[in-house]
Structure formats: C-alpha cells, structure tokens
Scaffold this motif. Structure first.
Motif, mmCIF file in Angstrom:
data_model
loop_
_atom_site.group_PDB
_atom_site.id
_atom_site.type_symbol
_atom_site.label_atom_id
_atom_site.label_comp_id
_atom_site.label_asym_id
_atom_site.label_seq_id
_atom_site.Cartn_x
_atom_site.Cartn_y
_atom_site.Cartn_z
ATOM 1 N N TYR A 79 -2.463 13.023 4.696
ATOM 2 C CA TYR A 79 -1.889 11.630 4.416
ATOM 3 C C TYR A 79 -0.572 11.924 4.284
ATOM 4 C CZ TYR A 79 -5.978 8.884 4.338
ATOM 5 O OH TYR A 79 -7.107 8.083 4.532
ATOM 6 N N GLY A 80 -0.129 13.030 3.656
ATOM 7 C CA GLY A 80 1.263 13.260 3.880
ATOM 8 C C GLY A 80 1.844 13.814 5.139
ATOM 9 N N LEU A 81 1.115 14.256 6.005
ATOM 10 C CA LEU A 81 1.564 14.790 7.365
ATOM 11 C C LEU A 81 1.681 13.382 8.191
ATOM 12 C CD1 LEU A 81 -0.672 17.831 8.313
ATOM 13 C CD2 LEU A 81 1.864 17.679 7.894
ATOM 14 N N LYS A 82 0.612 12.531 7.893
ATOM 15 C CA LYS A 82 0.861 11.068 8.365
ATOM 16 C C LYS A 82 2.052 10.394 8.023
ATOM 17 C CE LYS A 82 -1.132 6.869 9.334
ATOM 18 N NZ LYS A 82 -0.231 6.108 9.116
ATOM 19 N N MET A 138 -3.696 -3.823 1.227
ATOM 20 C CA MET A 138 -2.662 -3.048 1.526
ATOM 21 C C MET A 138 -2.885 -2.691 3.066
ATOM 22 S SD MET A 138 0.610 -2.701 0.520
ATOM 23 C CE MET A 138 0.278 -3.320 -1.117
ATOM 24 N N ILE A 139 -3.647 -2.336 3.457
ATOM 25 C CA ILE A 139 -4.054 -1.728 4.898
ATOM 26 C C ILE A 139 -3.643 -2.641 5.863
ATOM 27 C CG2 ILE A 139 -5.527 -0.526 6.407
ATOM 28 C CD1 ILE A 139 -6.799 0.927 4.093
ATOM 29 N N HIS A 140 -4.291 -3.824 5.685
ATOM 30 C CA HIS A 140 -3.895 -4.984 6.454
ATOM 31 C C HIS A 140 -2.623 -5.596 6.644
ATOM 32 C CE1 HIS A 140 -8.536 -5.675 6.738
ATOM 33 N NE2 HIS A 140 -8.359 -5.856 5.648
ATOM 34 N N LEU A 141 -1.633 -5.477 5.576
ATOM 35 C CA LEU A 141 -0.211 -5.647 5.416
ATOM 36 C C LEU A 141 0.432 -4.567 6.366
ATOM 37 C CD1 LEU A 141 2.122 -7.267 4.537
ATOM 38 C CD2 LEU A 141 2.183 -5.979 2.538
ATOM 39 N N HIS A 142 -0.099 -3.468 6.159
ATOM 40 C CA HIS A 142 0.662 -2.231 6.960
ATOM 41 C C HIS A 142 0.351 -2.147 8.208
ATOM 42 C CE1 HIS A 142 2.064 1.727 7.076
ATOM 43 N NE2 HIS A 142 1.240 2.168 7.569
ATOM 44 N N ILE A 143 -0.910 -2.499 8.580
ATOM 45 C CA ILE A 143 -1.003 -2.598 10.105
ATOM 46 C C ILE A 143 -0.452 -3.837 10.742
ATOM 47 C CG2 ILE A 143 -3.032 -2.808 11.784
ATOM 48 C CD1 ILE A 143 -4.739 -1.264 9.891
ATOM 49 N N THR A 144 -0.538 -5.028 10.110
ATOM 50 C CA THR A 144 0.190 -5.943 10.443
ATOM 51 C C THR A 144 1.650 -5.910 10.793
ATOM 52 O OG1 THR A 144 -1.406 -7.371 9.594
ATOM 53 C CG2 THR A 144 0.619 -8.569 10.510
ATOM 54 N N ALA A 145 2.289 -5.033 9.900
ATOM 55 C CA ALA A 145 3.503 -5.019 9.842
ATOM 56 C C ALA A 145 4.180 -3.789 10.934
ATOM 57 C CB ALA A 145 4.300 -4.173 8.429
ATOM 58 N N ILE A 146 3.120 -3.101 11.176
ATOM 59 C CA ILE A 146 3.228 -1.873 12.322
ATOM 60 C C ILE A 146 3.296 -2.632 13.753
ATOM 61 C CG2 ILE A 146 2.156 -0.006 13.475
ATOM 62 C CD1 ILE A 146 1.259 1.052 10.604
ATOM 63 N N VAL A 147 2.412 -3.585 13.820
ATOM 64 C CA VAL A 147 2.175 -4.201 15.319
ATOM 65 C C VAL A 147 3.518 -5.252 15.276
ATOM 66 C CG1 VAL A 147 0.987 -6.090 16.493
ATOM 67 C CG2 VAL A 147 -0.291 -4.213 15.198
ATOM 68 N N ILE A 148 3.945 -5.912 14.281
ATOM 69 C CA ILE A 148 5.129 -6.809 14.548
ATOM 70 C C ILE A 148 6.253 -6.000 14.886
ATOM 71 C CG2 ILE A 148 6.569 -8.533 13.395
ATOM 72 C CD1 ILE A 148 4.115 -9.317 11.812
ATOM 73 N N LEU A 189 0.239 3.309 0.403
ATOM 74 C CA LEU A 189 -0.985 3.611 0.887
ATOM 75 C C LEU A 189 -1.291 5.243 0.430
ATOM 76 C CD1 LEU A 189 -1.582 1.707 3.980
ATOM 77 C CD2 LEU A 189 -3.049 1.502 2.011
ATOM 78 N N PHE A 190 0.041 5.793 0.958
ATOM 79 C CA PHE A 190 0.036 7.308 0.620
ATOM 80 C C PHE A 190 -0.270 7.705 -0.898
ATOM 81 C CE2 PHE A 190 2.887 10.830 -0.672
ATOM 82 C CZ PHE A 190 2.137 11.935 -0.116
ATOM 83 N N ILE A 191 0.386 6.988 -1.727
ATOM 84 C CA ILE A 191 0.089 7.215 -3.236
ATOM 85 C C ILE A 191 -1.449 6.880 -3.392
ATOM 86 C CG2 ILE A 191 0.615 6.342 -5.556
ATOM 87 C CD1 ILE A 191 3.572 5.765 -4.473
ATOM 88 N N GLN A 192 -1.942 5.844 -2.971
ATOM 89 C CA GLN A 192 -3.321 5.521 -3.236
ATOM 90 C C GLN A 192 -4.385 6.465 -2.559
ATOM 91 O OE1 GLN A 192 -4.222 1.594 -1.656
ATOM 92 N NE2 GLN A 192 -3.181 0.679 -3.262
ATOM 93 N N ALA A 193 -4.002 7.262 -1.707
ATOM 94 C CA ALA A 193 -4.797 8.070 -0.959
ATOM 95 C C ALA A 193 -4.531 9.613 -1.526
ATOM 96 C CB ALA A 193 -4.501 8.342 0.736
#
Length: 125
Positions: free
Chosen positions: A67-70, A1-11, A55-59
């Motif tokens: 993680y809430g602040l992030k 899930m982290i890889h999808l999140h980072i990829t989506a951020i970059v795009i 990711l927030f729910i997982q963390a």
C-alpha cells in the motif's frame, strides 16, 4: 471511503483529459478555456490524495509495504498529470509526460485493484 476515493479518481481523470486536450496550441487565446477545468482537476487531485492517505493509514495492518508503493505510485501519477498539462501549456514537450502518466496510471490502478482492499480481492472473500 473507498467509494469516495474511486469517484474522485474518475472525476480527476475526466477533468485532466478535458484540460489536456483542450490546449491545442500553447499561447492560443482559446487556451484560457482550459483554466477552469484545470483548477477543478487540481481540487480533485487534493481529494484523491487525502482519501488515499486515509485508506493508506487504514491498510497499514493488512499489507503496509504494497500500500505504501501504491501511495507513492499514485502521488507520482498525480504529479505527472500536472506536469503534462503545465508543459503543454508552456510550449514544451508534454507528450513524454503524458505517456509516462499513462504507464504509471495503469500500474497504480492495477495495484489498487489487486491489493486486499481492492474490488477483485473482495469478490473472493
């Protein structure tokens, strides 16, 4: 899930910059070409928000407050991205929103890197 999140951020960032810098003069007939990248950027904003929420729910068991602040910083970052494009398109000052976006993006990315699920912390496990 982290890889999808980072990829989506970059795009999303790529399409945001394409959209923001393709609007040279608001009201210009060439500004219509910024509409398609803006819609694609909005799609990736939604993907970033959904994957960030997962990711927030997982963390929540690791370090919930940070993680809430992030999550809030990421939400405000996406809001500033959208407001910068819309203000530039509507002939108002979009540059203050763009600068605020850059500052908050640095904070959000820094939090993402240094929190326990981030890549730098993963190196030292």
């Amino acid at each position: 899930m982290i890889h999808l999140h980072i990829t989506a951020i970059v795009i999303a960032l790529v399409f945001f910059f394409i959209t923001y810098f393709s609007i040279k003069n608001p009201g210009d007939p060439d500004a219509k070409y910024a509409k398609a990248p803006h819609m694609i950027a909005r799609l990736f904003y939604v993907i970033v928000l959904v994957t960030g929420l997962v990711l927030f729910i997982q963390a929540m068991g690791i370090n919930g407050m940070m993680y809430g602040l992030k999550f809030l910083a990421g939400l405000f970052t996406i809001g500033l991205m959208e407001m910068a494009v819309v203000r530039k398109r509507k002939k108002t000052a979009g540059q203050p929103m763009f600068i605020a976006f850059l500052v908050l993006a640095v904070v959000t990315i820094s939090l993402g890197i240094f929190l326990p699920m981030g890549p730098i912390t993963a190196l030292f496990r």
